[in-house]
Design an enzyme around this catalytic site. Structure first.
Site, PDB file in Angstrom:
ATOM      1  N   GLU A  34       0.770  -1.311   0.019  1.00 46.29           N
ATOM      2  CA  GLU A  34       0.588  -0.223  -0.037  1.00 46.29           C
ATOM      3  C   GLU A  34       0.448   1.503   0.177  1.00 46.29           C
ATOM      4  O   GLU A  34       0.730   2.277  -0.740  1.00 46.29           O
ATOM      5  CB  GLU A  34      -1.145  -0.086   1.114  1.00 46.29           C
ATOM      6  CG  GLU A  34      -2.422  -1.125   0.804  1.00 46.29           C
ATOM      7  CD  GLU A  34      -3.087  -0.713  -0.020  1.00 46.29           C
ATOM      8  OE1 GLU A  34      -2.766  -0.040  -0.317  1.00 46.29           O
ATOM      9  OE2 GLU A  34      -4.235  -1.018  -1.206  1.00 46.29           O
ATOM     10  N   TYR A  91      -6.725   6.332   4.575  1.00 44.39           N
ATOM     11  CA  TYR A  91      -6.859   5.513   2.887  1.00 44.39           C
ATOM     12  C   TYR A  91      -6.060   4.512   3.057  1.00 44.39           C
ATOM     13  O   TYR A  91      -6.621   3.358   3.201  1.00 44.39           O
ATOM     14  CB  TYR A  91      -6.257   6.050   1.570  1.00 44.39           C
ATOM     15  CG  TYR A  91      -6.212   5.252   0.665  1.00 44.39           C
ATOM     16  CD1 TYR A  91      -7.249   4.024  -0.547  1.00 44.39           C
ATOM     17  CD2 TYR A  91      -4.954   3.859   0.384  1.00 44.39           C
ATOM     18  CE1 TYR A  91      -6.784   3.210  -0.852  1.00 44.39           C
ATOM     19  CE2 TYR A  91      -4.561   3.136   0.328  1.00 44.39           C
ATOM     20  CZ  TYR A  91      -5.524   2.786  -1.038  1.00 44.39           C
ATOM     21  OH  TYR A  91      -5.380   1.611  -1.944  1.00 44.39           O
ATOM     22  N   ASP A 127      -9.808   6.391  -2.526  1.00 44.16           N
ATOM     23  CA  ASP A 127      -8.638   6.814  -2.492  1.00 44.16           C
ATOM     24  C   ASP A 127      -8.870   7.275  -4.766  1.00 44.16           C
ATOM     25  O   ASP A 127     -10.674   7.669  -4.963  1.00 44.16           O
ATOM     26  CB  ASP A 127      -8.066   5.560  -3.146  1.00 44.16           C
ATOM     27  CG  ASP A 127      -7.779   4.322  -4.420  1.00 44.16           C
ATOM     28  OD1 ASP A 127      -9.325   4.519  -4.896  1.00 44.16           O
ATOM     29  OD2 ASP A 127      -7.939   3.949  -5.022  1.00 44.16           O
TER      30      ASP A 127
END
Length: 348
Positions: A33, A116, A134
């Site tokens: 991520e 996020y 996102d």
DNA sequence: TTCCCGGCAA
DNA sequence: TTGCCGGGAA
């Protein structure tokens, strides 16, 4: 089934096989991520493999020298991500004994993990019900629901986060989040979305009204240009040398003084060393005085203005320069800043 | 060549 | 709000 059931079915049949999708290891998911923040999958992929191989656990990561992390990060950009990862890894080592946290509340406190990323890691690793928002999700929601609230305003962000939470498939958060993002990346693309094969186009507001091009709405961040205006005050007897401005810049067709614009603030004496200035003014001019630098703020530009009072006559008048009597100044349309200075200078 | 895209921190 | 970065599209 939520309205996104179609989407999840599509995802299961069409998803890319990405390495971080086959694990619930929060550390691996975190790794992927952070690498994928602001970064395309194709670009991030090789980095993910290198990091995952060199640092198979957060304990390995936490023990790395910062130089090594940055070296491995080289070329990815946004290097603070790498530095923040090291801090976070060390913190996870200390606080949680190398067990990477999976709850949103714990994650959000860590360096480099915002809303996020906390939602992504907690949902993917532990199926916590947290909707990711996102760039893909903004786009999908704005189009499907026909929302023209700007996605980059504080108000817009709040609205989209609430909507994302609301429509989320709460029975299978991880799947839902993955599906939304994959859908946005593969079909509901920024340009030329594949509405023809879109599984939910019949319910899509933007499709119905042909508005995919205009959604989502994003506020343009007006980038402010800094400009440096050096105005010359030149007299010939009782006459003042003026300039009529062109029509392609601010203050179009209005009147101001002879202007030399520079890329930075410059001392008048320096200004006069410049070849192009010398050529216009010649060698018979002297600097008598210089005003303070005035900052003039416009929507899209910041002007730093200084007035330079000169003695003598310029050798070459520019096409738009002309002399005018002082008592005519009241009749010329001038930008307020210029007018104020002139008025004060001549005491009228 | 310029424009556009994208999460987080300060 | 702005800076951080690099890649791909226009």
């Amino acid at each position: 089934m939520s309205i996104w059931g179609e989407l999840i079915s599509w995802y299961e049949g069409n998803k890319r096989d990405l390495p971080w999708r086959n694990t619930t290891d929060a550390y691996i998911i975190w790794l992927s991520e952070i690498i994928l923040q602001q970064t395309r999958v194709e670009q991030g992929m090789p980095y993910f493999y290198r990091f995952a191989e060199k640092y198979p656990t957060v304990t390995h990561f936490a023990a790395a020298p910062e130089d090594d992390i940055l070296k491995l990060w080289q070329g990815l950009g946004y290097y603070s991500r790498g530095r923040n990862m090291l801090k976070t890894a060390q913190l996870v080592q200390q606080l949680y004994g190398g067990q990477f946290p999976t709850s949103y509340e714990q994650l959000i406190k860590l360096k480099g993990i915002g809303e996020y990323t906390a939602a992504a890691i907690s949902s993917f690793s532990a199926n916590e019900v947290r909707a990711v928002v996102d760039g893909n999700v903004y786009r999908v929601l704005a189009r499907y629901f026909g929302i023209d609230e700007p996605i980059n305003s504080p108000k817009g962000k709040k609205i989209f986060q609430q909507l994302a939470d609301e429509v989320m498939d709460k029975q299978r958060p991880a799947l839902h989040n993955q599906a939304m993002m994959e859908f946005g990346a593969m079909l509901c693309k920024p340009k030329n979305p594949a509405c023809g094969i879109c599984p939910v186009h019949l319910g899509c507001a933007a499709f119905k009204t042909n508005a995919t091009t205009y959604l989502p709405v994003k506020l343009k961040t007006v980038k402010i240009r800094k400009r440096y205006f050096n105005y010359l005050l030149i007299m010939d007897g009782e006459m003042l040398l003026m300039n009529k401005r062109g029509e392609s810049d601010i203050w179009a067709n209005m009147y101001d003084l002879p202007l030399i614009e520079t890329e930075a603030l410059i001392e008048p004496a320096q200004l006069f060393q410049r070849h192009n200035v010398k050529e216009i003014l010649g060698s018979n001019m002297a600097i008598k005085d210089t005003s303070e630098v005035i900052k003039h703020v416009l929507t899209h530009q910041h002007l730093f203005i200084q007035f330079i009072i000169l003695e003598g006559q310029p050798e070459n008048l520019q096409p738009n320069w002309f002399y005018t009597a002082l008592d005519n100044l009241e009749n010329l349309a001038m930008p307020q800043r210029i007018f104020i200075f002139i008025k004060k200078f001549f005491n009228f």
